[in-house]
Design a protein around this motif. Structure first.
Motif, mmCIF file in Angstrom:
data_model
loop_
_atom_site.group_PDB
_atom_site.id
_atom_site.type_symbol
_atom_site.label_atom_id
_atom_site.label_comp_id
_atom_site.label_asym_id
_atom_site.label_seq_id
_atom_site.Cartn_x
_atom_site.Cartn_y
_atom_site.Cartn_z
ATOM 1 N N GLN A 41 61.246 -2.599 -22.193
ATOM 2 C CA GLN A 41 62.760 -2.963 -22.362
ATOM 3 C C GLN A 41 62.834 -1.469 -22.793
ATOM 4 O O GLN A 41 63.842 -0.496 -22.234
ATOM 5 N N GLN A 42 62.080 -0.643 -23.581
ATOM 6 C CA GLN A 42 62.491 0.340 -24.805
ATOM 7 C C GLN A 42 61.955 1.370 -23.582
ATOM 8 O O GLN A 42 62.846 2.073 -23.186
ATOM 9 N N ALA A 43 60.958 1.735 -23.265
ATOM 10 C CA ALA A 43 60.795 2.682 -22.328
ATOM 11 C C ALA A 43 61.678 2.312 -20.739
ATOM 12 O O ALA A 43 61.631 3.887 -20.454
ATOM 13 N N SER A 44 61.949 1.589 -20.831
ATOM 14 C CA SER A 44 62.969 1.450 -18.894
ATOM 15 C C SER A 44 64.662 2.618 -19.873
ATOM 16 O O SER A 44 64.911 2.969 -18.922
ATOM 17 N N LEU B 122 68.099 -10.639 -16.408
ATOM 18 C CA LEU B 122 67.637 -10.471 -14.625
ATOM 19 C C LEU B 122 66.525 -9.551 -13.854
ATOM 20 O O LEU B 122 65.900 -8.796 -14.698
ATOM 21 N N THR B 123 66.952 -9.609 -12.358
ATOM 22 C CA THR B 123 65.961 -8.926 -11.917
ATOM 23 C C THR B 123 65.823 -7.936 -11.857
ATOM 24 O O THR B 123 66.599 -7.062 -11.864
ATOM 25 N N PRO B 124 65.143 -7.030 -11.652
ATOM 26 C CA PRO B 124 65.700 -5.204 -11.075
ATOM 27 C C PRO B 124 66.457 -5.204 -10.184
ATOM 28 O O PRO B 124 67.673 -4.386 -10.383
ATOM 29 N N GLU B 125 66.326 -6.157 -8.440
ATOM 30 C CA GLU B 125 67.797 -5.585 -7.296
ATOM 31 C C GLU B 125 69.041 -6.223 -8.376
ATOM 32 O O GLU B 125 69.787 -5.257 -8.283
ATOM 33 N N ARG B 126 69.405 -7.197 -9.251
ATOM 34 C CA ARG B 126 70.094 -7.908 -9.943
ATOM 35 C C ARG B 126 70.625 -6.724 -11.084
ATOM 36 O O ARG B 126 72.174 -6.202 -11.679
ATOM 37 N N GLN B 127 69.698 -6.151 -12.211
ATOM 38 C CA GLN B 127 69.538 -5.068 -12.863
ATOM 39 C C GLN B 127 70.644 -4.119 -12.269
ATOM 40 O O GLN B 127 72.098 -3.272 -12.994
#
Length: 127
Positions: free
Chosen positions: A46-49, A75-80
């Motif tokens: 998460q920190q890297a993102s 959330l999934t990447p699409e929902r994010q």
């Protein structure tokens, strides 16, 4: 009560703009200590993102209440991606719904996003 929540969420989410990121003003009610605590609790992934986001996006994320930040990471990447496009008030509302209500709200959000993408595609194809 149940229908009222759907009308609030549905009506508010109906105005999302999929082609552009939301330009909402940061929420002013987020307590700095909550934000700092929840941001510091990110996993390495998460920190890297988070570190890869533009400064404006990091600043917007930092204004969200801790429960909204926590919900975002579930959330999934699409929902994010869609989550960034709804207003901060709707983010708070969505994060506070029951799992069943969230699933129904996401069905609406994803349907609206698909409809807007289809409309944008046909407008582009016609040019």
């Amino acid at each position: 009560m149940r229908n009222t929540i759907y009308y609030i969420v549905g009506g508010s989410l109906a105005s999302i703009s999929i082609p552009a990121l939301a330009q909402d003003a940061p929420m002013q009610d987020a307590a700095p200590e909550v934000v700092a605590e929840s941001t510091a609790a990110l996993s390495a992934e998460q920190q890297a993102s988070y570190d890869g986001w533009p400064a404006e996006q990091q600043a917007q994320f930092d204004t969200w209440p801790g429960e909204v930040q926590t919900y975002y990471w579930t959330l999934t990447p699409e929902r994010q991606s869609l989550f960034w496009r709804i207003s901060d008030a709707n983010k708070v509302t969505l994060a506070g719904l029951s799992a069943e209500q969230q699933a129904q709200a996401w069905t609406q959000i994803e349907g609206q996003a698909a409809a807007q993408a289809a409309t944008a595609g046909t407008e582009t194809d016609g040019m």
